[in-house]
Structures are given as structure tokens and as C-alpha cells.
Design a protein around this motif. Structure first.
Motif, PDB file in Angstrom:
ATOM      1  N   LEU A 226       0.852  -1.189   0.000  1.00 21.56           N
ATOM      2  CA  LEU A 226       0.000   0.000   0.000  1.00 21.56           C
ATOM      3  C   LEU A 226       0.889   1.241   0.000  1.00 21.56           C
ATOM      4  CD1 LEU A 226      -2.998   1.030   0.401  1.00 21.56           C
ATOM      5  CD2 LEU A 226      -2.438   1.171   2.845  1.00 21.56           C
ATOM      6  N   TYR A 227       0.576   2.180  -0.891  1.00 19.17           N
ATOM      7  CA  TYR A 227       1.237   3.479  -0.857  1.00 19.17           C
ATOM      8  C   TYR A 227       0.388   4.422  -0.011  1.00 19.17           C
ATOM      9  CZ  TYR A 227       3.807   2.060  -5.136  1.00 19.17           C
ATOM     10  OH  TYR A 227       4.573   1.420  -6.067  1.00 19.17           O
ATOM     11  N   VAL A 228       1.026   5.140   0.892  1.00 17.61           N
ATOM     12  CA  VAL A 228       0.326   6.077   1.771  1.00 17.61           C
ATOM     13  C   VAL A 228       0.924   7.478   1.569  1.00 17.61           C
ATOM     14  CG1 VAL A 228      -0.294   6.636   4.147  1.00 17.61           C
ATOM     15  CG2 VAL A 228      -0.014   4.242   3.462  1.00 17.61           C
ATOM     16  N   PHE A 229       0.096   8.398   1.097  1.00 19.02           N
ATOM     17  CA  PHE A 229       0.548   9.784   0.855  1.00 19.02           C
ATOM     18  C   PHE A 229       0.037  10.707   1.951  1.00 19.02           C
ATOM     19  CE2 PHE A 229       2.580  10.197  -3.322  1.00 19.02           C
ATOM     20  CZ  PHE A 229       2.446   8.893  -3.785  1.00 19.02           C
TER      21      PHE A 229
ATOM     22  N   PHE B  49       2.802  16.968   1.539  1.00 27.82           N
ATOM     23  CA  PHE B  49       2.925  17.401   0.137  1.00 27.82           C
ATOM     24  C   PHE B  49       2.609  18.887  -0.010  1.00 27.82           C
ATOM     25  CE2 PHE B  49       1.024  18.117  -4.082  1.00 27.82           C
ATOM     26  CZ  PHE B  49       2.074  17.725  -4.892  1.00 27.82           C
ATOM     27  N   ARG B  50       1.491  19.303   0.600  1.00 29.27           N
ATOM     28  CA  ARG B  50       1.100  20.719   0.484  1.00 29.27           C
ATOM     29  C   ARG B  50       2.149  21.633   1.128  1.00 29.27           C
ATOM     30  NH1 ARG B  50      -4.368  21.814  -0.849  1.00 29.27           N
ATOM     31  NH2 ARG B  50      -5.721  19.978  -0.959  1.00 29.27           N
ATOM     32  N   ALA B  51       2.710  21.197   2.245  1.00 25.22           N
ATOM     33  CA  ALA B  51       3.729  22.024   2.910  1.00 25.22           C
ATOM     34  C   ALA B  51       4.959  22.182   2.018  1.00 25.22           C
ATOM     35  CB  ALA B  51       4.121  21.387   4.250  1.00 25.22           C
TER      36      ALA B  51
ATOM     37  N   SER C 171       6.773  12.505   0.564  1.00 24.70           N
ATOM     38  CA  SER C 171       5.419  12.560   1.139  1.00 24.70           C
ATOM     39  C   SER C 171       4.775  11.194   1.314  1.00 24.70           C
ATOM     40  CB  SER C 171       4.503  13.404   0.239  1.00 24.70           C
ATOM     41  OG  SER C 171       5.043  14.695   0.050  1.00 24.70           O
ATOM     42  N   ALA C 172       5.377  10.169   0.743  1.00 27.28           N
ATOM     43  CA  ALA C 172       4.717   8.862   0.761  1.00 27.28           C
ATOM     44  C   ALA C 172       5.614   7.767   1.324  1.00 27.28           C
ATOM     45  CB  ALA C 172       4.280   8.470  -0.649  1.00 27.28           C
ATOM     46  N   VAL C 173       4.963   6.747   1.835  1.00 30.85           N
ATOM     47  CA  VAL C 173       5.646   5.523   2.257  1.00 30.85           C
ATOM     48  C   VAL C 173       4.932   4.343   1.594  1.00 30.85           C
ATOM     49  CG1 VAL C 173       6.161   6.581   4.495  1.00 30.85           C
ATOM     50  CG2 VAL C 173       4.236   4.977   4.307  1.00 30.85           C
ATOM     51  N   THR C 174       5.633   3.232   1.495  1.00 28.59           N
ATOM     52  CA  THR C 174       5.015   1.991   1.027  1.00 28.59           C
ATOM     53  C   THR C 174       5.000   0.987   2.163  1.00 28.59           C
ATOM     54  OG1 THR C 174       5.933   2.382  -1.177  1.00 28.59           O
ATOM     55  CG2 THR C 174       5.067   0.191  -0.741  1.00 28.59           C
ATOM     56  N   LEU C 175       3.844   0.407   2.375  1.00 31.74           N
ATOM     57  CA  LEU C 175       3.681  -0.621   3.406  1.00 31.74           C
ATOM     58  C   LEU C 175       3.733  -2.004   2.784  1.00 31.74           C
ATOM     59  CD1 LEU C 175       0.629   0.532   5.599  1.00 31.74           C
ATOM     60  CD2 LEU C 175       3.079   0.824   6.023  1.00 31.74           C
TER      61      LEU C 175
ATOM     62  N   PHE D 174       8.555   1.434   3.853  1.00 27.28           N
ATOM     63  CA  PHE D 174       9.664   2.082   3.166  1.00 27.28           C
ATOM     64  C   PHE D 174       9.314   3.562   3.023  1.00 27.28           C
ATOM     65  CE2 PHE D 174      12.475  -1.151   0.962  1.00 27.28           C
ATOM     66  CZ  PHE D 174      12.044  -2.220   1.731  1.00 27.28           C
ATOM     67  N   ALA D 175      10.246   4.441   3.403  1.00 21.65           N
ATOM     68  CA  ALA D 175      10.004   5.876   3.287  1.00 21.65           C
ATOM     69  C   ALA D 175      10.389   6.393   1.902  1.00 21.65           C
ATOM     70  CB  ALA D 175      10.793   6.619   4.360  1.00 21.65           C
ATOM     71  N   THR D 176      10.017   7.630   1.628  1.00 23.33           N
ATOM     72  CA  THR D 176      10.376   8.363   0.388  1.00 23.33           C
ATOM     73  C   THR D 176      10.044   7.588  -0.879  1.00 23.33           C
ATOM     74  OG1 THR D 176      12.680   7.558   0.518  1.00 23.33           O
ATOM     75  CG2 THR D 176      12.225   9.770   1.383  1.00 23.33           C
ATOM     76  N   THR D 177       8.823   7.037  -0.913  1.00 18.97           N
ATOM     77  CA  THR D 177       8.431   6.256  -2.084  1.00 18.97           C
ATOM     78  C   THR D 177       7.380   6.987  -2.929  1.00 18.97           C
ATOM     79  OG1 THR D 177       6.724   5.075  -0.846  1.00 18.97           O
ATOM     80  CG2 THR D 177       8.910   4.077  -0.905  1.00 18.97           C
ATOM     81  N   GLY D 178       7.347   8.325  -2.806  1.00 20.32           N
ATOM     82  CA  GLY D 178       6.320   9.064  -3.536  1.00 20.32           C
ATOM     83  C   GLY D 178       6.609   9.294  -5.014  1.00 20.32           C
TER      84      GLY D 178
END
Lengths: 444, 444
Positions: free
Chosen positions: B42-45, B50-52, B305-309, B397-401
Motif C-alpha cells: 500500500l502506498y500512503v501519501f 505534500f502541500r507544505a 510525502s509517501a511511504v510503502t507498506l 519504506f520511506a520516500t516512495t512518492g
């Protein structure tokens, strides 16, 4: 007419022919017509070529029951049906590959299920459908599958994937330990023997043999022979200590194919004869019954059966600033790393030809690139190509049947190309081209 | 509690928090709950993250009109809407990226169209929709676009992509010629000046500026500054010889992000200030009006902005046969090279953490692999990871956006994972998970 108009027979599909008007046909269908009807990029599969390779492989190994098509190389329902009609068995490497095969009507009784991380649903499907062999990758899975089979009141035939400690990649083989990889159970440490013993002691698994795999793109039998010798020594130990003769031996896949004209064709008959002789000889020396040998080719059955058609877009001469190559011609096509990641991923090379006309161009230092917004989107890095290639020409890449469509992405909004099969002058759409609607269909 | 429980702030989404029970939340939503509800991979954004980043980039460059989000990094309708709401402009690199953006309601008047091989339909769409800028890659395209604009009775604003002859990759920059690539028109040879002259002489194109791009994953301003100096010297020549002051200067994308804790964060404010000062200083020295500066970040806005689970499947200790590392632990997860090709393609590294609980495991030599039937299916090649990771754990996993989902494949029947966005304790599905029906839908 220069060499650029040739279609080297060991690289191009067997029916590929350059016609009198300079266009190329495959399966009796002009590629220009296919591009016209189905658009580009387009994968074109030569059905007779694929079937012929299946038959030759089956003949070489003593019959189609010895040959498992590795569907990971290229799986669609139609290809699965071809494999079925040719009498071969089928390997799947995931739950969804199994589902596609079953949806195509392939009998589970001729299927083998692989995977290093099989989810419970996958194992359950194997039991429920009666998949012929499950290749166990570790002992946790062994226990889990036994429980599932028990709960379903079935006995599940299994093999155990062992690591023979051999790496036989690409023309060379290094008979050293290649233990440091994710698949299988070590033979050298005794873990494979322990796993076999554990499988034989279960209530609901039937151990029918061991499985090993020596590498990819292998052209000679030595690596397989050495692997067979090592694995058969374990058959001997199981025979002696546990009183069981394992009936089957799966030597995996990995037969190479030539991608470029300067590479040699795979000599299937010699490879098979050498390999089978080595198994028989070793079994005799060990005093055990020779097992029924299985092999799992994918690339060598399907890789050479297909080509990819691209339309040339822009042609650009670039002053490189490099003394050794002052000018390089960039040919952009309408596909790229989305439909063929292998050049970027592995540095793979492909033979490419103009197929809509004769070319009379002088050899020109060229690079073929895709349309993607990425400088690494290169299909052919450095090649002399005819200097008369112009926008609108059709460029075909050979040997694109394996590990291309299967690894295709939608990068930069690329839509998966259509896939057609050709035979006897007829073209038939196998997979339709994706549409923007497919791309947007996942949006919520 | 050891370091393995930390979530390095410059690598993880800004709202990532390890809660008292050891689980990790993002956007106020526990990742365990997301895995439960939407499945894995799962990708989580993190929407606010992102907006910041969009706002900080806009602030650094003098306002959102200076910043074009490069949609190739990650484009969905929802992300396009976020970009719109933040007031940024949008870059597209293909016909279909443009279609997705328009489908999301993004105004064409804030869009820029890129591509080295734009098909006529793409150019026509730009004219019809009134795309703010078309970045011309070659003079054939220039002529073609002028004709299309003329036929439509429009004047199309354009930029010309020039090669500044600079390669500023990854922390270093080499101020040498980097002409040997597919994009753009050479500045050094005078071809870019000729193209500008040609554009200015057309009836239906309006040349508003030049575009250049110096590389990917760049952390410092020097490369951009040198590129700006070179391109501005062409502005000067156009000013002097053709009497035209180009109003805009697009310095492209390529800002780097840290993927690993040992890498430093990008200092956007400093980079922007240095770059803008260099442009102003150079313009003043040349005696030309300072152009309006545009930049095109993609990765640096969305990557972090995203991580993968992933769910851990099998855990296997392998005797490697290597003296320097006798035992390596293999952790298999339920995704792999299908959802993240970057480790295989570029050797990219990612920070991975157990997110369903505290870990107290000892540092253990580990490799994280996927479920694919390929030994190169490696997500983390070599890392000390906690020794207590077990089947069923959730690994993030971090930084997967950026450049992950966009490059995802269906290899081995992998289904594209679901993508969710999170904010203020709420999760919302952005892209649904693919199903086996999607996979079979292309069959004919």
C-alpha cells in the motif's frame, strides 16, 4: 542492398520474410498492415514459431511432459492455450499467474507452482485446484501447506527447491557456491536433506522430487550437469537413509537465446542430450533409479517468437562534444522504457530493422530512444544503423517475446501496447491496447 | 529502545509518529489500520506533507507561479487537484499526462507540455486546450506546431529546450559538455539561437523563453547557476541581434531529496535564493531584463510525502558461503520490483522500519526481497535490520512518492497496489488496488 535489409534467421521469428517491396511480413502478414490496423507500439507474436520451439524442446527432452513452460516470461490466456495444445506442462510463479492459467482452462494436473513468498491464498488454491506440484521454498511453507492439505482432506504432491551451489550465468559457469540468494534450501549445509525428511514425515504432502535452478541465459549443459550431479547425490542419501526413491528431478529453466546476430543460437538438441545423459550416468554410478527429468524454459520458447513495432518520430543529429564520436544520430520512437525496461535494467541489446521498406542508408552512428521524459530512456545505446531512417518509418525490434510486456509500466502515461498473434496470413488481437480510460479507471 | 524505532524526520513524512504502543501513524492514521483496511502493498501519501513542500518551494522562489510540479514523478487526479489548490503550475510530459491533468480540472493556462517525441495529437491538444507553454525539443516540431496553430487560428506560446552543456548530477557537478543526450537543442553550436530566430519568425508561435535542465537529484545551486549564466548569454544575443527580450527562464527540475538518514535534507530556501540571485546578477551584468524564473520540481515535492507498506512473509537465514558475511537474513515481502523498480534499475536505497510495533531486535545482516520469481528482485540489498522481524510484521519504506507507482508493472501477475492519502486522522482511497479482472480485461 546492404546488410541492414537482412533478418538474421536465428534472431528473427522463423516466418519473418522481407518481401519484394521491401516490407517485412511475419506469419504471412505484412508488419505495415499490422501497424496500420493495430497502431504502434505493437507486439507481434508468431504462433507457429512458438509452437515449433515447444515441439523441438519437447522432442529434445523425450516428450512434452518433460517440459514446463515458465509463464512468467509471457503469459496470456492464448499463450497458455497454445502450451496446452502442445501438451507441455506449465509453471506459474504467483497466485495471479495461476489464476490466468486456470482461466484459460489449463489443467491443474499439468501445473507447477513456484514462489519464494507464497501467500496462504496461493497455497490454498494449489490444494483446491489440484496443482500437480508445489515447489516448496522453505520449511515454514512446508508445514503450512501440510496443514492446509490436511484441512482439505487432500494429499498435495510437492518438490523442494534446493540450492545446488552453482551459478551458471551467461555462457560461463562458475562451479562455486551461489548460496547467497533468496530461493531454496541449501544442499551443502544438509538443510535440504532435513527438509526432505520432514516432507516425507508429513501426513498430507507427497514428496515427488527436488527442484534446482542454475541461472539465466545459459547456453551449455555443464552447469545443469553439475547441478544434477549434486542434487542426485541427495537423492542417493534419501534413498539410502530414508528408503525412498524420488521419481522426478526438476532442473529448472534458464536456457539462453541469441538477442543479437553475433550471438549463437541455442542448440537445444545437444544441450538436452548432454543433460539427460549426465543424469542417467550419474544415477547409474550412484546406484539409484534415474528420475524423470523436468525442465522449465520460458525465454527460450517465447523470446524469439515476437517482435515489437515502433514508429519513428524525431530524427536528430547531435554534436556530442566527444572526439571519438563527434555526431550521434538520435532516433526517437513512440515507445521506450515503459514497454521494454531491459536495456535500462540489464543493458540488454536488441536487433532492430526498418520493416516498412528497403533501406539503402549508410551505416550511421545512432542511438534509439523512447518518448519518456528521462535521459536514460534508451532502447539501443550505440549502433550503426542505416542513415536513411526518417520520421514515419517502422522500426521492429526482434526477440521481444520474454520479460518485456510482462514488465511493462504506465510511466509517463504510457498505455500498454496491443499484442497480436499472426499465423497463416491472419492476425488476431491477443491483448487489446490500454486506453486512457483504463488508466483513469483506478481513480476513486 | 534502539535506533530502529526512530523515524528520521528528514526522510519520513512530516506527520509520521511512533505512538506509545509502538505503531506508527501518518496523517493521524495508524499504518496498521491502513494495512488492515486497504491491504498490502500500500502506498500512503501524507497530504499535508505534500502541500507544505509545495508552499515552501513556492515561498522560496517568490510565489507559486514560479513552481511547476513535474507530474511524471507522481500523477493522479487528486494530486493534480492539490497542486491546483496550492496555486502551482503543472508540467506534463506526454499526451496522457495532459489528459489526466485536464480530467482533474487543472487549468491549461497553468500547464507546460514537455516531450522529445510529441505526436501530432499531443501538439493538437496543446493548441486546442490552450496549454500555457509548449516546450519545443527540435525544429521539426517547431514547424509542425506552427502549422497546427495556424490551422486552428491560434497563437501558441512556446519555449525552446536548450542544452546548456552542463551535467549537474548528484551532489557534484561537472561543468563540461553534456550534449550527448536526446533532449533539446545545443546552445554551444549556435543551433539554439537559430531555433529561437526561427520561432520568432513564425506566424503562430510566441517565443516566451528558453528551457534547460541540468540533471537529477541535485542539492546545490552551482549547476543551475552555471546553466542560467549560459542560457542568459543567449538571451543577451537574442536581445542584441533580434531585438527581443525573452520574459521567462525555465531552469527545469532535478532537486534532490534524501532517501537515507545519512543524506542531508535539501535546503530549498538557500538553493532558491542562490539561484535567483545568480539570475539577477547575470542579467544585470549582461544588461538585459531579468526574466521570470520557473522551476519544475517533482521528486522534491512528492518523493518524501509517501511511504510503502509491505507485509513480511518469509524470514530465512542463509549461509552465504562468504567469509565476510557468513549468514544473511532474507526477509521476503509481498511486493517487490513490480512496485519499486528503482533499487534494481538505479541501485537506489530506502529507509525501512517496522511500523506495527516497537522492535527490540539486535542489528542483523539482512536483505529485503520481493515475491517475484527473479533473484534480482531485491528492495534492500545489504542492511543491518532488527533481528526480531518476523512473518506478519508490517515494514514501511520511506520516500516512495516519486517514480515508483508511476513505473509499476504487473510482473508475475502483480496487481498495482492501492494508493491512499491521509490527513487529519482520515484516510481516503486515491487509487484502488488492481484486481485480477483488470489484468484479464485486456484479453480478447
Amino acid at each position: 542492398m546492404n546488410d541492414f535489409n537482412q533478418l538474421p534467421a536465428h534472431v528473427w521469428p522463423r516466418s519473418a520474410t522481407r518481401l519484394d517491396d521491401g516490407t517485412v511480413s511475419i506469419g504471412g502478414v505484412a508488419l505495415t498492415e499490422l501497424a496500420q490496423e493495430f497502431g504502434t507500439p505493437l507486439y507481434v507474436f508468431d504462433e507457429d514459431d512458438f509452437r515449433a520451439r515447444c515441439r523441438e524442446m519437447a522432442d529434445a527432452f523425450g516428450g512434452p511432459a518433460h517440459v514446463h513452460y515458465a509463464s512468467k516470461a509471457f503469459i496470456t490466456k492464448r499463450v497458455v492455450q497454445w502450451v496446452d495444445e502442445e501438451g507441455l506442462c506449465l509453471d506459474v510463479a504467483s497466485l495471479n499467474e495461476a489464476k490466468v492459467a486456470l482461466a484459460a482452462g489449463f489443467p491443474a494436473s499439468r501445473m507447477t507452482a513456484h514462489g519464494n513468498n507464497k501467500e496462504p491464498e496461493y497455497l490454498q488454491l494449489c490444494v483446491d485446484e489440484g496443482i500437480a506440484h508445489v515447489v516448496l521454498d522453505n520449511t515454514d511453507e512446508l508445514k503450512q501447506l501440510n496443514e492446509l492439505a490436511k484441512a482439505s482432506g487432500r494429499v498435495q504432491p510437492v518438490m523442494i527447491r534446493v540450492k545446488p551451489g552453482i551459478d551458471a550465468h551467461t555462457h560461463e559457469f562458475v562451479a562455486t557456491s551461489h548460496e547467497d540468494q533468496k530461493f531454496g534450501i541449501s544442499l551443502a549445509t544438509g538443510a535440504a536433506f532435513d527438509a526432505a525428511k520432514e516432507a516425507l514425515a508429513t501426513t498430507n504432502l507427497e514428496l515427488v522430487g527436488l527442484h534446482c535452478h542454475v541461472g539465466s541465459s545459459v547456453f551449455v549443459a555443464e552447469g545443469f550437469e553439475l547441478a544434477a550431479e549434486r542434487v542426485l547425490s541427495l537423492y542417493k542419501r534419501i534413498h539410502t537413509e530414508l528408503g525412498v526413491s524420488l521419481a522426478e528431478l526438476d532442473l529448472g529453466g534458464g536456457f539462453g537465446i541469441p538477442y543479437m546476430p553475433y550471438e549463437e543460437a541455442l542448440d537445444v538438441a545437444t544441450l538436452a542430450a548432454d543433460l539427460l545423459a549426465a543424469v542417467d550416468r550419474t544415477a547409474e554410478e550412484l546406484g539409484i533409479p534415474a528420475p524423470f527429468v523436468l525442465v522449465e524454459p520460458g525465454r527460450s520458447l517465447v523470446g524469439g517468437s515476437a517482435v515489437t513495432l515502433y514508429r519513428v518520430g524525431t530524427v536528430k543529429d547531435v554534436e556530442t562534444g566527444k572526439r571519438e564520436l563527434p555526431i550521434r544520430r538520435y532516433l526517437s520512437v513512440d515507445g521506450g522504457m515503459s514497454d521494454n525496461i531491459r536495456p535500462a535494467l540489464y543493458g540488454s541489446e536488441y536487433d532492430a530493422r526498418v520493416v516498412n521498406r528497403f533501406t539503402a542508408g549508410e551505416p550511421t552512428d545512432s542511438r534509439v530512444v523512447g518518448f519518456h521524459c528521462e535521459s536514460g530512456d534508451i532502447l539501443i545505446n550505440e549502433r550503426k544503423l542505416p542513415g536513411d531512417i526518417r520520421p514515419g518509418d517502422l522500426l521492429a525490434f526482434a526477440t521481444t517475446g520474454a520479460y518485456q510486456y510482462m514488465m511493462a509500466s504506465r510511466y509517463n502515461g504510457a498505455l500498454r501496447p496491443a499484442v497480436v498473434s499472426v499465423r497463416d496470413g491472419q492476425a488476431s488481437l491477443m491483448l487489446r491496447r490500454e486506453t486512457i480510460e483504463d488508466l483513469l479507471a483506478l481513480e476513486t
